[in-house]
Write a protein that holds these residues in place. Structure first.
Motif, PDB file in Angstrom:
ATOM      1  N   ALA A 129     -20.735 -24.771  -8.911  1.00 49.48           N
ATOM      2  CA  ALA A 129     -19.488 -23.953  -8.708  1.00 49.48           C
ATOM      3  C   ALA A 129     -18.421 -24.666  -9.547  1.00 49.48           C
ATOM      4  N   SER A 130     -18.346 -25.824  -9.927  1.00 52.30           N
ATOM      5  CA  SER A 130     -17.398 -26.349 -10.589  1.00 52.30           C
ATOM      6  C   SER A 130     -17.278 -25.899 -11.943  1.00 52.30           C
ATOM      7  N   LEU A 131     -18.197 -25.163 -12.511  1.00 50.24           N
ATOM      8  CA  LEU A 131     -18.327 -24.282 -13.811  1.00 50.24           C
ATOM      9  C   LEU A 131     -17.531 -23.094 -13.664  1.00 50.24           C
ATOM     10  N   LEU A 132     -17.302 -22.608 -12.629  1.00 42.97           N
ATOM     11  CA  LEU A 132     -16.825 -21.259 -12.631  1.00 42.97           C
ATOM     12  C   LEU A 132     -15.407 -21.223 -12.705  1.00 42.97           C
ATOM     13  N   ALA A 133     -14.919 -20.228 -13.400  1.00 41.14           N
ATOM     14  CA  ALA A 133     -13.561 -20.210 -13.844  1.00 41.14           C
ATOM     15  C   ALA A 133     -12.618 -20.007 -12.306  1.00 41.14           C
ATOM     16  N   THR A 134     -11.345 -20.349 -12.564  1.00 34.76           N
ATOM     17  CA  THR A 134     -10.422 -20.218 -11.117  1.00 34.76           C
ATOM     18  C   THR A 134      -9.484 -19.182 -11.668  1.00 34.76           C
ATOM     19  N   SER A 135      -8.897 -19.057 -10.568  1.00 32.62           N
ATOM     20  CA  SER A 135      -7.674 -17.697 -10.651  1.00 32.62           C
ATOM     21  C   SER A 135      -6.832 -18.668 -11.655  1.00 32.62           C
ATOM     22  N   ALA A 136      -6.403 -19.942 -11.387  1.00 31.67           N
ATOM     23  CA  ALA A 136      -5.337 -20.458 -12.367  1.00 31.67           C
ATOM     24  C   ALA A 136      -5.724 -20.235 -13.916  1.00 31.67           C
TER      25      ALA A 136
ATOM     26  N   ARG B   3     -13.234 -24.742 -19.019  1.00 31.38           N
ATOM     27  CA  ARG B   3     -13.737 -25.054 -17.557  1.00 31.38           C
ATOM     28  C   ARG B   3     -14.946 -25.749 -17.578  1.00 31.38           C
ATOM     29  N   ALA B   4     -15.785 -25.413 -18.170  1.00 30.86           N
ATOM     30  CA  ALA B   4     -17.251 -26.153 -18.480  1.00 30.86           C
ATOM     31  C   ALA B   4     -16.808 -27.677 -18.498  1.00 30.86           C
ATOM     32  N   LEU B   5     -15.969 -27.986 -19.750  1.00 33.90           N
ATOM     33  CA  LEU B   5     -15.901 -29.322 -20.259  1.00 33.90           C
ATOM     34  C   LEU B   5     -15.163 -30.043 -19.033  1.00 33.90           C
ATOM     35  N   SER B   6     -14.242 -29.397 -18.257  1.00 32.39           N
ATOM     36  CA  SER B   6     -13.674 -30.223 -17.057  1.00 32.39           C
ATOM     37  C   SER B   6     -14.841 -30.462 -16.261  1.00 32.39           C
ATOM     38  N   ALA B   7     -15.605 -29.338 -15.961  1.00 35.33           N
ATOM     39  CA  ALA B   7     -16.710 -29.823 -14.956  1.00 35.33           C
ATOM     40  C   ALA B   7     -17.500 -30.810 -15.214  1.00 35.33           C
ATOM     41  N   VAL B   8     -17.980 -31.032 -16.727  1.00 38.25           N
ATOM     42  CA  VAL B   8     -18.795 -32.056 -17.216  1.00 38.25           C
ATOM     43  C   VAL B   8     -18.239 -33.325 -16.907  1.00 38.25           C
ATOM     44  N   ARG B   9     -16.590 -33.511 -17.200  1.00 42.31           N
ATOM     45  CA  ARG B   9     -15.950 -34.673 -17.031  1.00 42.31           C
ATOM     46  C   ARG B   9     -15.607 -35.197 -15.602  1.00 42.31           C
ATOM     47  N   ALA B  10     -16.045 -33.997 -14.406  1.00 40.99           N
ATOM     48  CA  ALA B  10     -15.734 -34.509 -13.182  1.00 40.99           C
ATOM     49  C   ALA B  10     -17.034 -34.922 -12.577  1.00 40.99           C
TER      50      ALA B  10
ATOM     51  N   PRO C  97     -22.274 -35.009 -31.300  1.00 42.06           N
ATOM     52  CA  PRO C  97     -23.119 -34.892 -29.996  1.00 42.06           C
ATOM     53  C   PRO C  97     -22.209 -34.043 -29.298  1.00 42.06           C
ATOM     54  N   VAL C  98     -22.830 -32.747 -28.716  1.00 39.30           N
ATOM     55  CA  VAL C  98     -22.265 -31.892 -27.739  1.00 39.30           C
ATOM     56  C   VAL C  98     -21.877 -32.451 -26.359  1.00 39.30           C
ATOM     57  N   PRO C  99     -20.774 -32.538 -25.952  1.00 42.92           N
ATOM     58  CA  PRO C  99     -20.273 -33.011 -24.528  1.00 42.92           C
ATOM     59  C   PRO C  99     -21.367 -32.220 -23.536  1.00 42.92           C
ATOM     60  N   GLY C 100     -21.600 -33.322 -22.606  1.00 45.82           N
ATOM     61  CA  GLY C 100     -22.664 -32.755 -21.415  1.00 45.82           C
ATOM     62  C   GLY C 100     -23.739 -31.997 -21.798  1.00 45.82           C
ATOM     63  N   ALA C 101     -24.486 -32.375 -23.016  1.00 48.05           N
ATOM     64  CA  ALA C 101     -25.803 -32.060 -23.512  1.00 48.05           C
ATOM     65  C   ALA C 101     -26.779 -32.229 -22.421  1.00 48.05           C
ATOM     66  N   ASP C 102     -26.676 -33.452 -21.861  1.00 43.45           N
ATOM     67  CA  ASP C 102     -27.687 -33.919 -21.003  1.00 43.45           C
ATOM     68  C   ASP C 102     -27.156 -34.032 -19.527  1.00 43.45           C
ATOM     69  N   ALA C 103     -25.987 -33.078 -19.391  1.00 45.54           N
ATOM     70  CA  ALA C 103     -25.169 -33.141 -18.013  1.00 45.54           C
ATOM     71  C   ALA C 103     -26.359 -32.388 -16.912  1.00 45.54           C
ATOM     72  N   VAL C 104     -26.141 -33.045 -15.885  1.00 41.28           N
ATOM     73  CA  VAL C 104     -27.025 -32.262 -14.578  1.00 41.28           C
ATOM     74  C   VAL C 104     -26.280 -31.893 -13.651  1.00 41.28           C
TER      75      VAL C 104
END
Length: 302
Positions: A105-112, A293-300, A91-98
């Motif tokens: 905005a948590s899906l967008l890359a940061t300067s770091a 970054r997207a995976l971190s957003a899903v987990r958050a 299963p794809v992580p976050g396949a049903d994430a909303v």
């Protein structure tokens, strides 16, 4: 004087028919008995032969098959039926994430993210576009040529539920990123499939602005991302202005739940593709950074 002579006293006194030869041995009667004994032997032999009948061949003896010995074969334990092996994709992580306007905005890359992953950003980047300041869609008075390639620029064909964008850069590179949020994951999957189709069908397209300016993109075939999310990535040569200023770009799209993230990295000083990769990293490396970054957003997500 004639007359009958008197019989000699020496004449035998036995009658003429009496057996003569008083010289024969007294064993003659035994000869008669010997003549008959062998006849008896023959008769006995004949009887034996008649009883034996050697001329009648005995039928061949039919071998008697030995009775089979009953052997009790143990019944093997019934093994469970071998079910066909079916490979179920992970299963794809976050396949049903909303995501919504507060979490997109948590899906967008940061300067770091950029400074640790992009060679040209190691010395630092500054924000060029603040989140929430760029509306979705084409600039007013602009159009895409051919029109069928419009979603290669706008990502989706109709206004999304929410849109956000940002950009980072320095003298060597820029990194522009957009996120569109759809009603649900099913709508996002359908929009992503349509986007992939357009990208495949549009190796070359142009944006014409209201002042007559033209920006042309010539794209290499899109490659499927190798990360955990559905993604595509491609290398593009972009030409702008009257003098056709040329720059090398790498762009990609990632499907995350009900959102599609689009990013474009541009090498500002590189003319050749090899130089652009040296400044930006490979397409696979850039795509991996965005997906992380997207995976971190899903987990958050709450």
């Amino acid at each position: 004087m004639s007359g009958t002579a008197p019989e000699s006293s020496d004449a035998p006194r036995t009658p003429s028919d009496a057996p003569g030869g008083g010289d024969e041995p007294a064993s003659r009667p035994g000869r008669r008995t010997g003549r008959w004994w062998w006849l008896g032997v023959v008769a006995v032999v004949v009887v034996i032969v008649l009883v034996w009948r050697p001329w009648v061949s005995d039928p061949p003896a039919v071998p008697v098959a030995p009775s089979p010995t009953a052997v009790t074969t143990p019944t093997p334990a019934a093994s469970p039926s071998a079910a066909p092996t079916v490979t179920t994709p992970a299963p794809v992580p976050g396949a049903d994430a909303v995501f919504d306007e507060t979490t997109a905005a948590s899906l967008l890359a940061t300067s770091a993210d950029l400074e640790s992953k992009v060679p040209a950003a190691v010395d630092g980047v500054t924000r060029r576009v603040e989140p929430g300041t760029v509306p979705w869609g084409l600039p007013e008075g602009s159009r895409v040529d051919p029109e069928s390639c419009t979603t290669a620029v706008t990502v989706v064909g109709t206004a999304p539920t929410h849109h956000d964008a940002t950009a980072w850069g320095n003298e060597e590179m820029t990194f522009v990123e957009d996120v569109v949020v759809l009603l649900d994951a099913a709508a996002a999957r359908a929009s992503f499939r349509a986007l992939v189709t357009v990208v495949d069908e549009c190796p070359r397209y142009a944006l014409l602005d209201a002042d007559g300016g033209r920006t042309t993109w010539t794209a290499e075939p899109a490659l499927e991302g190798q990360g955990v999310f559905p993604a595509i990535v491609q290398e593009i040569t972009v030409r702008t202005g009257e003098d056709d200023e040329t720059r090398q770009q790498t762009t990609g799209h990632v499907l995350v739940g009900n959102a599609i993230v689009t990013w474009t990295a541009t090498a500002l000083r590189a003319e050749a593709r090899d130089d652009a990769q040296a400044a930006l990293g490979t397409p696979a490396e850039l795509s991996a950074m965005v997906e992380q970054r997207a995976l971190s957003a899903v987990r958050a997500l709450p």
